[in-house]
Design a protein around this motif. Structure first.
Motif, mmCIF file in Angstrom:
data_model
loop_
_atom_site.group_PDB
_atom_site.id
_atom_site.type_symbol
_atom_site.label_atom_id
_atom_site.label_comp_id
_atom_site.label_asym_id
_atom_site.label_seq_id
_atom_site.Cartn_x
_atom_site.Cartn_y
_atom_site.Cartn_z
ATOM 1 N N SER A 74 0.865 -1.175 0.000
ATOM 2 C CA SER A 74 0.000 0.000 0.000
ATOM 3 C C SER A 74 0.903 1.226 0.000
ATOM 4 C CB SER A 74 -0.896 0.006 1.243
ATOM 5 O OG SER A 74 -1.677 1.188 1.293
ATOM 6 N N ASP A 102 -0.760 9.634 -4.745
ATOM 7 C CA ASP A 102 -2.039 10.144 -5.242
ATOM 8 C C ASP A 102 -2.187 9.641 -6.674
ATOM 9 O OD1 ASP A 102 -4.267 11.478 -6.066
ATOM 10 O OD2 ASP A 102 -3.457 13.498 -5.813
ATOM 11 N N THR A 103 -2.991 8.618 -6.864
ATOM 12 C CA THR A 103 -3.113 8.008 -8.189
ATOM 13 C C THR A 103 -3.776 8.923 -9.213
ATOM 14 O OG1 THR A 103 -5.220 6.942 -7.569
ATOM 15 C CG2 THR A 103 -3.187 5.684 -7.210
ATOM 16 N N ASN A 144 1.042 0.173 -9.967
ATOM 17 C CA ASN A 144 0.003 0.363 -8.956
ATOM 18 C C ASN A 144 -1.390 0.332 -9.560
ATOM 19 O OD1 ASN A 144 1.047 3.383 -9.641
ATOM 20 N ND2 ASN A 144 -1.144 3.450 -9.196
ATOM 21 N N ASP A 145 -2.360 -0.061 -8.729
ATOM 22 C CA ASP A 145 -3.758 -0.032 -9.170
ATOM 23 C C ASP A 145 -4.366 1.332 -8.823
ATOM 24 O OD1 ASP A 145 -4.341 -0.060 -6.439
ATOM 25 O OD2 ASP A 145 -4.862 -2.189 -6.402
ATOM 26 N N LYS A 146 -5.661 1.467 -9.012
ATOM 27 C CA LYS A 146 -6.325 2.751 -8.803
ATOM 28 C C LYS A 146 -6.312 3.202 -7.345
ATOM 29 C CE LYS A 146 -9.433 2.310 -12.785
ATOM 30 N NZ LYS A 146 -10.849 2.239 -13.244
ATOM 31 N N LEU A 147 -6.115 2.253 -6.431
ATOM 32 C CA LEU A 147 -6.102 2.579 -5.006
ATOM 33 C C LEU A 147 -4.687 2.812 -4.480
ATOM 34 C CD1 LEU A 147 -8.764 0.010 -3.718
ATOM 35 C CD2 LEU A 147 -9.092 2.439 -4.215
ATOM 36 N N ASN A 203 -2.176 0.545 -4.725
ATOM 37 C CA ASN A 203 -1.594 -0.705 -4.260
ATOM 38 C C ASN A 203 -0.813 -1.396 -5.372
ATOM 39 O OD1 ASN A 203 -2.927 -0.482 -1.692
ATOM 40 N ND2 ASN A 203 -4.802 -1.195 -2.685
#
Length: 227
Positions: free
Chosen positions: A45, A49-50, A164-167, A169
């Motif tokens: 995690s 800021d994505t 990384n994904d949208k969250l 992670n």
């Protein structure tokens, strides 16, 4: 989702507090109970800021001990590069005719797609097919390169993408439970090093906020990367 008996037993053996990297790996290996060689997966995690394009992470890590899994690779190239890519182990090779075939069949059953820069005009038209599968070649991951044979060799040996994904992670495998603990630790350390180096300058505060490790079918273990 119904939780199996083996999972419940394994879950009870996992301490609630953070574990050192070595202890987490040991717990992960000891609590893997599936009848196949499970992967050892890690989830990070990140403090990013994505919504800020500059803070999104997309790079690669070459795991020193590989991933323990075979990857199927397709290469888009022309001329001698095709022969070299096939010799390096690429399962599917081709040029414009391969792009036409993929467009017609609306699928490409591989794990990685590599392309020469010259072929990207053709490959770019396959965005609606390759994009949703996460297969679109990108210079940042070494999948757009004039040396496709070297790229094939690297990915076969254990080069994997970090994205990384949208969250915010990042999820990836660092090997198999059958690996020696030392080899899994080496792979994990390399991922930490690459992630730390990839920290965006605009990301403030703690970058790697939480780390969890688990086998494919096992419970999650909280990892203390500072211990």
């Amino acid at each position: 989702m119904k939780i199996g008996k083996k999972y419940k037993i394994a879950k009870e053996a996992i301490p609630a507090e953070k574990q050192s990297i070595s202890d987490a790996i040991s717990l992960c290996k000891n609590n893997a109970s599936a009848n196949f060689d499970e992967s050892v997966d890690v989830a990070f995690s990140l403090g990013i800021d994505t919504k800020d394009a500059e803070q999104n992470i997309r790079t690669t890590v070459s795991l020193p001990n590989g991933t323990g899994r075979d990857v199927k690779i397709a290469v888009f190239a022309g001329g001698e590069a095709l022969t070299e890519a096939e010799a390096a182990g690429a399962e599917i090779v081709g040029g414009k005719e391969l792009a036409t075939k993929v467009a017609s069949e609306q699928k490409l059953d591989v794990d990685i797609v590599i392309s020469t820069p010259e072929m990207m005009a053709e490959v770019g038209q396959l965005g609606k097919i390759l994009g949703p599968q996460g297969l679109m070649p990108n210079p940042k991951t070494g999948t757009v390169t004039p040396n496709v044979a070297k790229a094939v060799e690297d990915f076969k040996k254990g080069k994997v993408e970090i994205k990384n994904d949208k969250l915010g992670n990042v999820h990836l495998s660092i090997g198999k439970v059958s690996f020696d603990e030392a080899k899994l630790a080496d792979n994990f350390d390399e991922v930490i090093a690459v992630l730390t180096k990839a920290k965006p300058s605009s990301s403030k505060g703690e970058f790697i906020k939480n780390v969890h490790m688990s086998s494919t079918m096992g419970p999650s273990i909280i990892v203390d990367i500072n211990n």
